[in-house]
Design a protein around this motif. Structure first.
Motif, PDB file in Angstrom:
ATOM      1  N   LYS A   1      53.119  41.324  38.640  1.00 59.79           N
ATOM      2  CA  LYS A   1      54.196  41.609  39.601  1.00 59.79           C
ATOM      3  C   LYS A   1      53.869  40.913  40.905  1.00 59.79           C
ATOM      4  O   LYS A   1      52.727  40.882  41.324  1.00 59.79           O
ATOM      5  CB  LYS A   1      54.294  43.115  39.846  1.00 59.79           C
ATOM      6  CG  LYS A   1      54.856  43.891  38.686  1.00 59.79           C
ATOM      7  CD  LYS A   1      54.959  45.365  39.043  1.00 59.79           C
ATOM      8  CE  LYS A   1      55.241  46.185  37.803  1.00 59.79           C
ATOM      9  NZ  LYS A   1      54.852  47.581  37.952  1.00 59.79           N
ATOM     10  N   ARG A   2      54.905  40.347  41.529  1.00 57.60           N
ATOM     11  CA  ARG A   2      54.720  39.699  42.836  1.00 57.60           C
ATOM     12  C   ARG A   2      55.653  40.337  43.845  1.00 57.60           C
ATOM     13  O   ARG A   2      56.781  40.691  43.497  1.00 57.60           O
ATOM     14  CB  ARG A   2      55.028  38.192  42.737  1.00 57.60           C
ATOM     15  CG  ARG A   2      54.124  37.435  41.784  1.00 57.60           C
ATOM     16  CD  ARG A   2      52.719  37.351  42.335  1.00 57.60           C
ATOM     17  NE  ARG A   2      51.791  36.868  41.327  1.00 57.60           N
ATOM     18  CZ  ARG A   2      51.327  35.626  41.264  1.00 57.60           C
ATOM     19  NH1 ARG A   2      51.721  34.736  42.137  1.00 57.60           N
ATOM     20  NH2 ARG A   2      50.467  35.284  40.324  1.00 57.60           N
TER      21      ARG A   2
ATOM     22  N   ALA B   1      58.419  47.117  48.351  1.00 55.33           N
ATOM     23  CA  ALA B   1      58.626  48.139  47.313  1.00 55.33           C
ATOM     24  C   ALA B   1      57.357  48.283  46.468  1.00 55.33           C
ATOM     25  O   ALA B   1      56.474  47.418  46.486  1.00 55.33           O
ATOM     26  CB  ALA B   1      59.809  47.739  46.437  1.00 55.33           C
ATOM     27  N   SER B   2      57.278  49.358  45.719  1.00 59.08           N
ATOM     28  CA  SER B   2      56.152  49.634  44.830  1.00 59.08           C
ATOM     29  C   SER B   2      55.926  48.468  43.857  1.00 59.08           C
ATOM     30  O   SER B   2      56.896  47.893  43.373  1.00 59.08           O
ATOM     31  CB  SER B   2      56.442  50.913  44.044  1.00 59.08           C
ATOM     32  OG  SER B   2      55.418  51.146  43.121  1.00 59.08           O
ATOM     33  N   PRO B   3      54.682  48.091  43.549  1.00 55.91           N
ATOM     34  CA  PRO B   3      53.416  48.711  43.959  1.00 55.91           C
ATOM     35  C   PRO B   3      52.863  48.142  45.277  1.00 55.91           C
ATOM     36  O   PRO B   3      51.689  48.329  45.568  1.00 55.91           O
ATOM     37  CB  PRO B   3      52.493  48.334  42.795  1.00 55.91           C
ATOM     38  CG  PRO B   3      52.960  46.970  42.392  1.00 55.91           C
ATOM     39  CD  PRO B   3      54.448  46.966  42.600  1.00 55.91           C
ATOM     40  N   PHE B   4      53.722  47.483  46.049  1.00 56.65           N
ATOM     41  CA  PHE B   4      53.265  46.849  47.294  1.00 56.65           C
ATOM     42  C   PHE B   4      53.643  47.687  48.519  1.00 56.65           C
ATOM     43  O   PHE B   4      53.565  47.212  49.648  1.00 56.65           O
ATOM     44  CB  PHE B   4      53.874  45.443  47.418  1.00 56.65           C
ATOM     45  CG  PHE B   4      53.592  44.573  46.236  1.00 56.65           C
ATOM     46  CD1 PHE B   4      52.347  43.983  46.083  1.00 56.65           C
ATOM     47  CD2 PHE B   4      54.558  44.365  45.250  1.00 56.65           C
ATOM     48  CE1 PHE B   4      52.075  43.187  44.979  1.00 56.65           C
ATOM     49  CE2 PHE B   4      54.294  43.570  44.144  1.00 56.65           C
ATOM     50  CZ  PHE B   4      53.045  42.974  44.010  1.00 56.65           C
TER      51      PHE B   4
ATOM     52  N   ALA C   1      50.524  40.092  51.405  1.00 52.90           N
ATOM     53  CA  ALA C   1      50.330  38.975  50.468  1.00 52.90           C
ATOM     54  C   ALA C   1      51.242  39.184  49.258  1.00 52.90           C
ATOM     55  O   ALA C   1      51.467  40.326  48.838  1.00 52.90           O
ATOM     56  CB  ALA C   1      48.868  38.910  50.027  1.00 52.90           C
ATOM     57  N   VAL C   2      51.747  38.099  48.686  1.00 47.89           N
ATOM     58  CA  VAL C   2      52.670  38.245  47.552  1.00 47.89           C
ATOM     59  C   VAL C   2      51.951  38.750  46.307  1.00 47.89           C
ATOM     60  O   VAL C   2      52.567  39.310  45.407  1.00 47.89           O
ATOM     61  CB  VAL C   2      53.418  36.932  47.227  1.00 47.89           C
ATOM     62  CG1 VAL C   2      54.386  36.585  48.346  1.00 47.89           C
ATOM     63  CG2 VAL C   2      52.463  35.790  46.947  1.00 47.89           C
ATOM     64  N   GLY C   3      50.616  38.596  46.267  1.00 50.71           N
ATOM     65  CA  GLY C   3      49.850  39.164  45.165  1.00 50.71           C
ATOM     66  C   GLY C   3      49.450  38.144  44.125  1.00 50.71           C
ATOM     67  O   GLY C   3      49.949  37.005  44.114  1.00 50.71           O
TER      68      GLY C   3
END
Ligand SMILES: [Zn+2]
Length: 276
Positions: free
Chosen positions: A53-54, A38-41, A47-49
């Motif tokens: 936000k993760r 889902a956004s922003p991914f 990658a979880v980031g």
């Protein structure tokens, strides 16, 4: 070699190098399309980031499954780097199958991988940095590196090529593909980078376009092509995508444009299956 990369739309949407396709090398430079995040991914995030936000780990795992299905495999066959802008390249073997997906990640800096194994997918991740895939078309040895400016400075592609040669490769049999990354249109850097690179090789100055504010636009693709040539790879055996991740955020994640609240792309390669 300037041949347009080819866009493929399976479930996952990805580019391939026509040069690598000529040799039937299984590889993919994934875009951000075709995943489940889902956004922003959104959506094909690997990658979880590192921002506030993760992404959830299950979505990242599913995205690896979707991407690996391009090669008829799943996430248990993927081996991921553990990227810290180092110049460490490791030899991945059967024990690394699922490394960073279903097995714990490496516990040390790893920005490049090479392997002789069959059906073991090497994965590097990027969001403006340069993914470079390498293949020995005679001996079936593959490599993948993450080469941002620090990796480029440290000659990580050269480190990978030397690892391949230690496994039996001859440089004349190695082909290279440079994936989507920040283009010279967008990749602004300070004068210190100009000095770092022209001290390594004064000819590298031609990859820096001066701006009026004392900064430069750096041509990462051109620079990495020159580094590959200086490592003994024939000009005709290097292909480059030349699509800017910053200009095309509809299709790619870009650290420069989006900051930390974004996904990360992956580039995959594995050795050709031997005829049974
Ligand atoms: Zn651009």
């Amino acid at each position: 070699m300037n041949q347009q990369f080819l866009l493929h739309k399976d479930t996952a949407v990805y580019y391939t190098s026509p040069l690598f396709d000529t040799y039937s090398v299984p590889h993919a430079f994934f875009t951000r399309h075709g995943g489940v995040s889902a956004s922003p991914f959104d959506t094909l995030n690997f990658a979880v980031g590192t921002g506030e936000k993760r992404d959830d780990a299950q979505s990242v795992l599913l995205n690896h499954r979707i991407a690996a299905s391009v090669f008829g495999l799943d996430e248990t066959s993927v081996c991921r780097t553990y990227q810290t802008h180092s110049t460490t390249v490791l030899l991945a073997d059967e024990n690394d199958r699922g490394r960073g997906t279903v097995l714990p990640p490496y516990d040390c800096d790893v920005d490049g991988l090479v392997t002789v194994c069959e059906e073991l997918i090497l994965s590097v991740r990027s969001a403006d940095c340069v993914p470079i895939l390498l293949y020995d078309v005679k001996n079936d040895i593959c490599g993948a590196v993450h080469s941002g400016w620090r990796g480029t400075q440290g000659n990580i592609s050269g480190v990978a090529i030397e690892k391949m040669c230690a496994l039996g490769s001859d440089k004349k049999d190695i082909i290279a593909a440079i994936g989507p990354c920040a283009g010279v249109c967008c990749y602004e850097v300070g004068a210190e980078l100009y000095h770092i690179f022209t001290e390594i090789n004064k000819d590298y100055s031609k990859y820096f376009v001066p701006k009026e504010n004392g900064k430069y636009f750096l041509d990462l693709t051109g620079l990495n092509t020159a580094v590959l040539i200086n490592n003994g790879i024939d000009d005709n055996r290097i292909s480059a995508c030349n699509i800017c991740t910053c200009c095309n955020t509809k299709d790619f994640f870009s650290h420069r444009v989006m900051g930390k609240e974004r996904g990360t792309m992956a580039s995959f390669i594995m050795n050709r299956r031997k005829a049974k």
